[in-house]
Design a protein around this motif. Structure first.
Motif, mmCIF file in Angstrom:
data_model
loop_
_atom_site.group_PDB
_atom_site.id
_atom_site.type_symbol
_atom_site.label_atom_id
_atom_site.label_comp_id
_atom_site.label_asym_id
_atom_site.label_seq_id
_atom_site.Cartn_x
_atom_site.Cartn_y
_atom_site.Cartn_z
ATOM 1 N N TRP A 132 0.813 -1.205 0.000
ATOM 2 C CA TRP A 132 0.000 0.000 0.000
ATOM 3 C C TRP A 132 0.855 1.266 0.000
ATOM 4 C CZ3 TRP A 132 -4.660 1.638 -0.991
ATOM 5 C CH2 TRP A 132 -5.070 2.856 -0.512
ATOM 6 N N SER A 133 1.915 1.300 0.795
ATOM 7 C CA SER A 133 2.650 2.541 1.019
ATOM 8 C C SER A 133 3.774 2.787 0.032
ATOM 9 C CB SER A 133 3.244 2.547 2.430
ATOM 10 O OG SER A 133 2.225 2.484 3.383
ATOM 11 N N PHE A 134 4.515 1.756 -0.296
ATOM 12 C CA PHE A 134 5.731 1.954 -1.067
ATOM 13 C C PHE A 134 5.513 1.480 -2.489
ATOM 14 C CE2 PHE A 134 7.110 1.163 3.340
ATOM 15 C CZ PHE A 134 7.595 2.413 3.607
ATOM 16 N N LYS A 135 5.107 2.396 -3.324
ATOM 17 C CA LYS A 135 4.894 2.087 -4.745
ATOM 18 C C LYS A 135 6.076 2.616 -5.541
ATOM 19 C CE LYS A 135 0.506 0.753 -4.544
ATOM 20 N NZ LYS A 135 0.025 -0.498 -4.854
ATOM 21 N N GLU A 136 6.565 1.790 -6.417
ATOM 22 C CA GLU A 136 7.627 2.247 -7.302
ATOM 23 C C GLU A 136 6.992 2.821 -8.560
ATOM 24 O OE1 GLU A 136 10.686 -0.510 -8.155
ATOM 25 O OE2 GLU A 136 10.882 -1.156 -6.091
ATOM 26 N N GLY A 137 7.690 3.761 -9.153
ATOM 27 C CA GLY A 137 7.206 4.320 -10.407
ATOM 28 C C GLY A 137 7.355 3.302 -11.525
ATOM 29 N N GLY A 138 6.838 3.626 -12.656
ATOM 30 C CA GLY A 138 6.951 2.732 -13.792
ATOM 31 C C GLY A 138 8.383 2.616 -14.270
ATOM 32 N N GLU A 139 8.613 1.646 -15.077
ATOM 33 C CA GLU A 139 9.949 1.462 -15.636
ATOM 34 C C GLU A 139 10.282 2.629 -16.563
ATOM 35 O OE1 GLU A 139 12.228 -0.899 -15.035
ATOM 36 O OE2 GLU A 139 10.907 -1.646 -13.483
ATOM 37 N N ARG A 140 11.520 3.067 -16.508
ATOM 38 C CA ARG A 140 11.949 4.207 -17.306
ATOM 39 C C ARG A 140 11.812 3.914 -18.800
ATOM 40 N NH1 ARG A 140 15.062 8.776 -16.342
ATOM 41 N NH2 ARG A 140 16.334 9.440 -18.096
#
Length: 159
Positions: free
Chosen positions: A88-96
């Motif tokens: 829930w808290s730690f979302k990574e951004g999409g792949e570059r």
């Protein structure tokens, strides 16, 4: 820390007065190459660690009570709470590699030209936050009361 013990990091005596958790966080920062920080950074990271741990343990307690364990925490409850918190808290951004072509395709469309007017351009009046969302309309009451037509009636505007 007792005077006979030494700090494992070999840090200066300025960190001797810090609590153990703050020294641990300072060691973690130093291991990542961050040597010069203000005390506010340590306080903020301590607050984050305390809040994260408290929320995670409260979630684990809720899971334990839901499972009918009488509020006794198990490793499974804590690991479930940690997994839920991480998801829930730690979302990574999409792949570059995925985001760059997407951004280029969106940015290839030019923005519409801004008309050159000497006035400040405002959105449609119904979209403004300061726009009234009601009308004052006189009551339609019997004609026998001459003062009743002077009383306002509130009517909401249609969306």
């Amino acid at each position: 820390m007792a005077p006979s013990q030494t700090d494992p990091s070999g840090s200066s005596s300025s960190q001797q007065h810090l609590p153990r958790d703050a020294r641990v966080i300072a060691l973690i920062l130093a291991s990542k190459g961050i040597d010069d920080t203000t005390p506010q950074v340590l306080h903020q990271l301590l607050e984050f660690a305390h809040r994260y741990t408290t929320d995670t343990l409260l979630d684990a307690l809720t899971y334990s009570e839901h499972a009918g364990k009488g509020g006794k925490l198990d490793v499974e409850d804590v690991s479930l709470a940690v997994q839920a918190k991480v998801n829930w808290s730690f979302k990574e951004g999409g792949e570059r590699d995925f985001l760059i072509p997407l951004a280029q395709s969106v940015n290839s469309n030019p923005l519409p030209p801004v008309p050159e007017t000497p006035f400040l351009r405002l959105p449609n009046p119904k979209d403004l936050l300061t726009a009234p969302n009601f009308n004052l309309v006189p009551n339609k009451v019997s004609l026998s009361s001459p003062l009743s037509s002077l009383l306002p009636r509130v009517r909401t505007l249609p969306d």
